[in-house]
Design a protein around this motif. Sequence first.
Motif, PDB file in Angstrom:
ATOM      1  N   ALA A 654       0.457  -1.106   0.109  1.00 46.72           N
ATOM      2  CA  ALA A 654      -0.052   0.212   0.009  1.00 46.72           C
ATOM      3  C   ALA A 654       0.836   0.923  -0.613  1.00 46.72           C
ATOM      4  N   GLU A 655       0.552   2.411  -0.870  1.00 43.39           N
ATOM      5  CA  GLU A 655       1.254   3.430  -1.293  1.00 43.39           C
ATOM      6  C   GLU A 655       1.278   4.744  -0.007  1.00 43.39           C
ATOM      7  N   THR A 656      -1.050   4.512   0.627  1.00 38.69           N
ATOM      8  CA  THR A 656      -1.064   5.743   0.375  1.00 38.69           C
ATOM      9  C   THR A 656      -1.479   5.465   1.928  1.00 38.69           C
ATOM     10  N   ASP A 657      -2.445   6.357   2.725  1.00 40.67           N
ATOM     11  CA  ASP A 657      -3.331   5.990   3.974  1.00 40.67           C
ATOM     12  C   ASP A 657      -4.217   6.195   3.423  1.00 40.67           C
ATOM     13  N   GLU A 658      -4.615   6.137   2.576  1.00 36.93           N
ATOM     14  CA  GLU A 658      -5.910   5.855   1.957  1.00 36.93           C
ATOM     15  C   GLU A 658      -6.667   4.140   2.036  1.00 36.93           C
ATOM     16  N   GLU A 659      -5.407   3.770   1.519  1.00 34.08           N
ATOM     17  CA  GLU A 659      -4.999   2.274   0.789  1.00 34.08           C
ATOM     18  C   GLU A 659      -4.849   1.087   2.299  1.00 34.08           C
ATOM     19  N   VAL A 703      -7.088   7.208  -5.076  1.00 33.29           N
ATOM     20  CA  VAL A 703      -5.838   6.213  -5.457  1.00 33.29           C
ATOM     21  C   VAL A 703      -6.716   5.757  -7.001  1.00 33.29           C
ATOM     22  N   GLN A 704      -5.598   5.711  -7.374  1.00 33.64           N
ATOM     23  CA  GLN A 704      -5.963   5.515  -8.908  1.00 33.64           C
ATOM     24  C   GLN A 704      -5.186   4.105  -9.225  1.00 33.64           C
ATOM     25  N   VAL A 705      -6.692   2.840  -9.498  1.00 33.25           N
ATOM     26  CA  VAL A 705      -6.772   1.496  -9.322  1.00 33.25           C
ATOM     27  C   VAL A 705      -5.222   0.517  -9.810  1.00 33.25           C
ATOM     28  N   ASN A 706      -5.123   0.768 -11.642  1.00 35.76           N
ATOM     29  CA  ASN A 706      -4.247   0.955 -12.691  1.00 35.76           C
ATOM     30  C   ASN A 706      -3.446   1.507 -12.921  1.00 35.76           C
ATOM     31  N   ALA A 707      -2.433   1.502 -11.213  1.00 36.52           N
ATOM     32  CA  ALA A 707      -1.360   1.874 -11.532  1.00 36.52           C
ATOM     33  C   ALA A 707      -0.153   1.667 -12.375  1.00 36.52           C
ATOM     34  N   ASN A 709       2.700   1.157 -11.704  1.00 38.14           N
ATOM     35  CA  ASN A 709       3.390  -0.089 -11.387  1.00 38.14           C
ATOM     36  C   ASN A 709       2.712  -1.400 -11.421  1.00 38.14           C
ATOM     37  N   ASP A 710       2.995  -2.441 -12.204  1.00 41.74           N
ATOM     38  CA  ASP A 710       2.638  -3.471 -12.167  1.00 41.74           C
ATOM     39  C   ASP A 710       2.108  -4.110 -10.603  1.00 41.74           C
ATOM     40  N   MET A 711       3.268  -4.171 -10.137  1.00 41.17           N
ATOM     41  CA  MET A 711       3.274  -4.609  -8.372  1.00 41.17           C
ATOM     42  C   MET A 711       1.851  -4.274  -7.700  1.00 41.17           C
ATOM     43  N   VAL A 712       2.611  -2.999  -7.698  1.00 39.95           N
ATOM     44  CA  VAL A 712       0.737  -2.172  -6.869  1.00 39.95           C
ATOM     45  C   VAL A 712      -0.571  -2.427  -7.272  1.00 39.95           C
ATOM     46  N   ARG A 713      -0.432  -2.431  -9.149  1.00 40.83           N
ATOM     47  CA  ARG A 713      -1.556  -1.951  -9.957  1.00 40.83           C
ATOM     48  C   ARG A 713      -1.933  -3.374  -9.177  1.00 40.83           C
ATOM     49  N   ARG A 714      -1.747  -4.471  -9.477  1.00 44.86           N
ATOM     50  CA  ARG A 714      -2.310  -5.899  -8.935  1.00 44.86           C
ATOM     51  C   ARG A 714      -2.570  -6.251  -6.940  1.00 44.86           C
ATOM     52  N   ASN A 715      -1.914  -5.693  -6.614  1.00 44.91           N
ATOM     53  CA  ASN A 715      -1.997  -5.648  -5.518  1.00 44.91           C
ATOM     54  C   ASN A 715      -3.584  -4.832  -5.022  1.00 44.91           C
ATOM     55  N   ARG A 716      -3.394  -4.086  -5.720  1.00 44.04           N
ATOM     56  CA  ARG A 716      -4.921  -3.023  -5.930  1.00 44.04           C
ATOM     57  C   ARG A 716      -6.506  -3.295  -6.053  1.00 44.04           C
TER      58      ARG A 716
END
Length: 738
Positions: A654-659, A703-707, A709-716
Amino acid sequence: MPDLLIELFSEEIPARMQPKAAADLQKRVTDGLVEAGITYTGARAYSTPRRLTLTLSDMLARSPDLREERKGPRADAPEKALEGFLRSTGLTKDQLELRDDKKGQTYFAVIDKPGRAASEVVAEVLEDTIRNFPWPKSMRWGSGSLRWVRPLHRILCITYDEQGTEIVPVTVDHITSGDITEGHRFMAPGAFKVSSFDDYEAKLKKAHVVLDATERADHIWADATSMAFAQGLEVVEDKGLLAEVAGLVEWPVTLMGEIGEQFLDLPPEVLQSSMKEHQKFFSVRNPKTGRIEKFVTVANTETPDNGATILAGNQKVLAARLADAVFFWENDLRIAKEGMQPWLDSLGKVTFHNKLGTVADQIDRIAALAREIAPVVGADAETAEKAARLAKADLASEMVYEFPELQGIMGRYYIERAGESAEIAAVAEDHYAPLGPSDDVPTAPVSVAVALAEKIDKLAAFWAIQEKPTGSKDPFALRRATLGVIRLVLHNNVFFGLSVAFDSWQAHNPVLAEAFAKRERSISRLPEGQFRNDLANQHKNHVKEAEQMIDGLTSVLGDRFPYTADLLSFFHDRLKVYLRDQGIRHDVIDACIAMEGNDDLTLLVKRANALSDFLKTDDGENLLQGFKRANNILSQAEEKDGVEYSFGADIKFAETDEERALFKALDDAEATITPAMKDEDFAKAMTAMAALRAPIDAFFEAVQVNADNDMVRRNRLNLLHRIRTICLSVADLTRVEG
């Protein structure tokens, strides 16, 4: 603008036909007039035993002139096309106009239709109405071709306004319309003229005819209740009988008579049924004892002796009828006191359905099922089985043979006289209930067990032989039985799996295998593949039914009911109608039906109520939108990538507080929802789900789901899967409309 008065005067019209006949007269005449361009401001229809009456107010004096334009064939079209167009318009070729159109020059017809006088239109419409009137039964008389329910004597048809009254000329066979009618057959014989509806109604009343059926009914009821009250008694209310009696008289004269002392010990239901069915009498009850002690009859004429002669004749006929009832009652009591076994034996010779055996076979099925259901509803299994075996015994009694509407009621009396408990006796009457949407629902545990068994047996049995309702046809009242099960279960808060009940029915009944064997052919004589082909060929026009039968054959020898899914679907359709009437939306019901455990109707409705209440809140509405957004993004990504994002989101990516806040909210919600659903505490689960509204909204805003960064996108995306999974554990929100 003139008013219109129509009266069709005939011999006595059966009371049961009068309300519909009045409505048909109004509809057919008004529809015909409006279609011809004659409008009006008000209409009212009336009926008495000898007349149908219709009055229209503020009718147009003349239909409007009309100018109609019709497009015809092109100028270069074949001659036959032009000839057909000319025939349809009634014009000649030189009367047509050639105009430029998108496809070239085209013929157009302009047809002027001059208006017609209202009287001309009324005459035409009324004649057609009379000649094509939709009586259930009609007759011809004399040398004419007219068919009417009884011989038609007069047609009154007039229009009137400030300038005066005009007869509308109508001729049907030998009858010509006029402005003449007649009063009461005996009290005011002879014809008289009328000039308006008010004049007509007033003169009829003076001639001892009350035109309005509602007024006649009100007069009868007021007089009857007043007479009874004066003697400390009360009239047993019967709206159907009141409407019927109001249709039997033009000048109601209410009289109260005595019932012979020797008949007063008959059950009140017997007295009431006998007097209603045979004599059209109202029952008069003593409120202190509950006994029927007198009767009210309604004569159609006043007599010099104030009805004494009429009452004497009625009491004589009633005594003969009730003497028969006493004979039946005494004979039945003798058999009841001996245990009713002769009745039970005789039901083994009465066919319930040619594919389902006798009534005795039906009783065996109900008794076995009642024993299984009893513990679920808090009843003793032995008592429920015994009650089920006695509940239909009265079908073989003489009293029920004479008065079929007393089945169950007489059973209660006979079972009590046989020495059984009131609990068992009540089942005879209760196990048929509820028969309609307004009927009381049994609440005694033994009655509930047997009532459920009776209805489930009927449904399972007819599904087993594939005799299901089709369209508007339901000869075995299976829709009513289904609604009965729904009301019994919900009213008594019974948590009850229908699938288990169907399987229990199947385990106790080899009738399914027998029905298939008789209906088609023995499985043992043909290889399975050949049997399937033969069956498919026989039912090639009914593929779905054939498939159901084939599927059923594979499990005929097992203990699972092969039509559970189809029968549950039927239950769910009935439940949707029932719940919609209570204000629960169809999509909310569908969202709950899609969940596991949908064969437990109480559980299903509990979930639907909780979801309905939740979606009415701001949190519920907004969470639904958040869920749909998450589900749409996730579904599109899974379709695009060809993978399922359900491998578990990890907070370390997770990269943001909202996540991070959403991770915690989902953990908290899941910790509450999972045990709440296990405990069937849907309100608690909905409350926990509502807490997700704010973190989901914040997540999508920040948050932008389709980030990139592929790893971040999959996690979201995996995080969205958690949202979907948690929400769908409560109800299938994909079925709820946004």
